[in-house]
Motif scaffolding. Structure first.
Motif, short mmCIF file in Angstrom:
data_model
loop_
_atom_site.label_atom_id
_atom_site.label_comp_id
_atom_site.label_asym_id
_atom_site.label_seq_id
_atom_site.Cartn_x
_atom_site.Cartn_y
_atom_site.Cartn_z
N VAL A 1 27.77 8.43 52.33
CA VAL A 1 29.08 8.96 52.70
C VAL A 1 29.32 10.31 52.05
CG1 VAL A 1 31.57 8.58 52.53
CG2 VAL A 1 30.07 6.68 53.11
N GLU A 2 29.00 10.43 50.77
CA GLU A 2 29.23 11.68 50.05
C GLU A 2 28.37 12.80 50.63
OE1 GLU A 2 30.14 12.19 45.51
OE2 GLU A 2 27.98 12.44 45.79
N SER A 3 27.10 12.51 50.95
CA SER A 3 26.22 13.53 51.51
C SER A 3 26.70 13.99 52.88
CB SER A 3 24.79 12.98 51.62
OG SER A 3 24.23 12.78 50.34
N LEU A 4 27.12 13.04 53.72
CA LEU A 4 27.65 13.42 55.03
C LEU A 4 28.93 14.23 54.89
CD1 LEU A 4 27.03 10.14 57.06
CD2 LEU A 4 25.75 12.28 57.18
N GLY A 5 29.73 13.92 53.87
CA GLY A 5 30.95 14.68 53.64
C GLY A 5 30.66 16.11 53.23
N PRO B 1 18.91 16.75 53.26
CA PRO B 1 18.18 15.74 52.48
C PRO B 1 17.60 16.29 51.19
CG PRO B 1 17.59 15.60 54.80
CD PRO B 1 18.38 16.86 54.63
N ILE B 2 17.17 17.56 51.21
CA ILE B 2 16.59 18.16 50.01
C ILE B 2 17.68 18.47 48.99
CG2 ILE B 2 15.29 20.15 49.14
CD1 ILE B 2 13.95 20.32 51.89
N VAL B 3 18.77 19.08 49.48
CA VAL B 3 19.86 19.48 48.59
C VAL B 3 20.49 18.26 47.91
CG1 VAL B 3 22.15 20.53 48.50
CG2 VAL B 3 20.34 21.58 49.87
N ARG B 4 20.66 17.19 48.69
CA ARG B 4 21.39 16.03 48.20
C ARG B 4 20.50 14.95 47.58
NH1 ARG B 4 26.33 15.97 46.91
NH2 ARG B 4 26.27 13.73 47.26
N GLY C 1 30.53 -0.22 50.39
CA GLY C 1 30.13 1.07 49.82
C GLY C 1 30.43 2.26 50.69
N ILE C 2 30.49 2.07 52.00
CA ILE C 2 30.76 3.22 52.88
C ILE C 2 32.21 3.29 53.33
CG2 ILE C 2 28.38 3.30 53.72
CD1 ILE C 2 29.32 1.98 56.29
N THR C 3 33.02 2.31 52.97
CA THR C 3 34.41 2.31 53.42
C THR C 3 35.39 2.26 52.24
OG1 THR C 3 34.30 -0.10 53.72
CG2 THR C 3 33.88 1.27 55.65
N ILE C 4 35.48 1.11 51.60
CA ILE C 4 36.49 0.91 50.58
C ILE C 4 36.23 1.75 49.33
CG2 ILE C 4 37.62 -0.81 49.10
CD1 ILE C 4 36.92 -2.91 51.17
N VAL C 5 34.97 1.80 48.90
CA VAL C 5 34.64 2.53 47.67
C VAL C 5 35.02 4.01 47.75
CG1 VAL C 5 32.73 3.32 46.21
CG2 VAL C 5 32.87 0.92 46.88
N PRO C 6 34.62 4.76 48.79
CA PRO C 6 35.03 6.18 48.85
C PRO C 6 36.54 6.36 48.89
CG PRO C 6 33.24 5.75 50.39
CD PRO C 6 33.71 4.41 49.89
N LEU D 1 22.06 -1.03 46.82
CA LEU D 1 22.59 -0.91 48.18
C LEU D 1 23.96 -0.23 48.19
CD1 LEU D 1 21.66 -4.29 49.90
CD2 LEU D 1 21.00 -2.00 50.65
N GLY D 2 24.83 -0.66 47.26
CA GLY D 2 26.16 -0.06 47.20
C GLY D 2 26.10 1.41 46.83
N GLY D 3 25.22 1.76 45.89
CA GLY D 3 25.07 3.16 45.50
C GLY D 3 24.53 4.00 46.63
N ALA D 4 23.58 3.45 47.40
CA ALA D 4 23.03 4.18 48.54
C ALA D 4 24.09 4.41 49.61
CB ALA D 4 21.85 3.41 49.13
N ALA D 5 24.95 3.41 49.82
CA ALA D 5 26.02 3.54 50.82
C ALA D 5 26.99 4.65 50.42
CB ALA D 5 26.77 2.22 50.96
#
Length: 258
Positions: free
Chosen positions: A138-142, A155-158, A21-26, A130-134
């Motif tokens: 990544v999207e929030s950090l981006g 955390p509030i915005v996302r 979820g944090i590597t291949i999916v994005p 779990l996959g959705g959270a991963a």
């Protein structure tokens, strides 16, 4: 909350799903969406070539943009083009239909890759969560570099968007395993349409909140643009509450089953 009381399998499986979820999916989602953007640009170029008046207007805008570095002036010049009905419709189709279609089929990739290693639909839901959270992480950090004071407000915005990803991917994980083990393919199709609708509605509301920009920069903005940010904010909060309710209800229903 989504995983509470549910068996999500051994540590290796859980971390494997999260890693996908944090590597291949994005990466996959990024590639497909870039291809969609390229296709949209090619379509736009063809449309401009067939419409000389629009092409002339675009050339005039490009010439004006070459002589200014003022961000406010640039926004005032491009706002009439950005907020044309055709442009708004194209943006709505892309972000509220095409993006959800792509993301909701790829986000549960970890579940797709382990069809024989998942013991039950409830475990499929847990692994989907779990996959959705991963992916949400990544999207929030981006997004964080573009948000001032990220450490405090991110955390509030996302939060609402993260809940969307967690709920929709969890539902898809549950529906996929249900289809594989119980041949419930109609249920899978309906679930896919539901998660696309949830994701698409969220994106549409998020886009409408940006119409306040048009109110500030268009010479004669429509009255609906003034109320759109308030309406969209209420809609986003309401949809977040609905998604949290879905997450809690799904967890409770799955925990009640043998």
């Amino acid at each position: 909350l989504g995983l509470r009381g549910l068996d999500s399998g051994p540590d290796e499986k859980r971390w494997g799903i999260f890693a996908v979820g944090i590597t291949i999916v994005p990466i996959f989602i990024g590639i497909v969406e870039v291809l969609l953007i390229l296709a949209a640009l090619i379509t736009a170029v063809i449309g401009l070539a067939l419409n000389p008046s629009s092409l002339n207007s675009l050339e005039a805008l490009s010439a004006r943009l070459m002589y200014t570095n003022n961000p406010d002036a640039i926004l005032r010049m491009i706002a009439p083009f950005l907020f044309k009905p055709a442009t708004l419709l194209a943006g709505l189709i892309f972000f509220s239909i095409l993006v959800p279609i792509v993301e909701e089929i790829i986000k549960p990739l970890g579940v797709w890759l382990t069809p024989g290693g998942i013991t039950s639909p409830k475990q499929g839901f847990a692994l989907g969560v779990l996959g959705g959270a991963a992916f949400a992480l990544v999207e929030s950090l981006g997004m964080s570099p573009g948000i001032p004071g990220t450490s405090n407000i991110l955390p509030i915005v996302r939060a609402g968007t993260d809940v969307v990803h967690i709920v929709t991917t969890g539902l898809m994980g549950w529906a996929l395993v249900s289809a594989w083990q119980g041949r419930k393919y109609l249920q899978l199709g309906i679930t896919y349409l539901v998660v696309i609708a949830i994701h698409g509605l969220w994106n549409a509301l998020a886009l409408s909140s940006a119409t306040q920009i048009a109110w500030d920069y268009l010479p004669n903005p429509s009255r609906w643009m003034e109320s759109a940010p308030l309406v969209s904010s209420i809609g986003l909060v309401t949809l977040t509450i609905i998604n949290m309710s879905i997450l809690l209800l799904a967890n409770r229903r799955l925990n009640s089953r043998d």
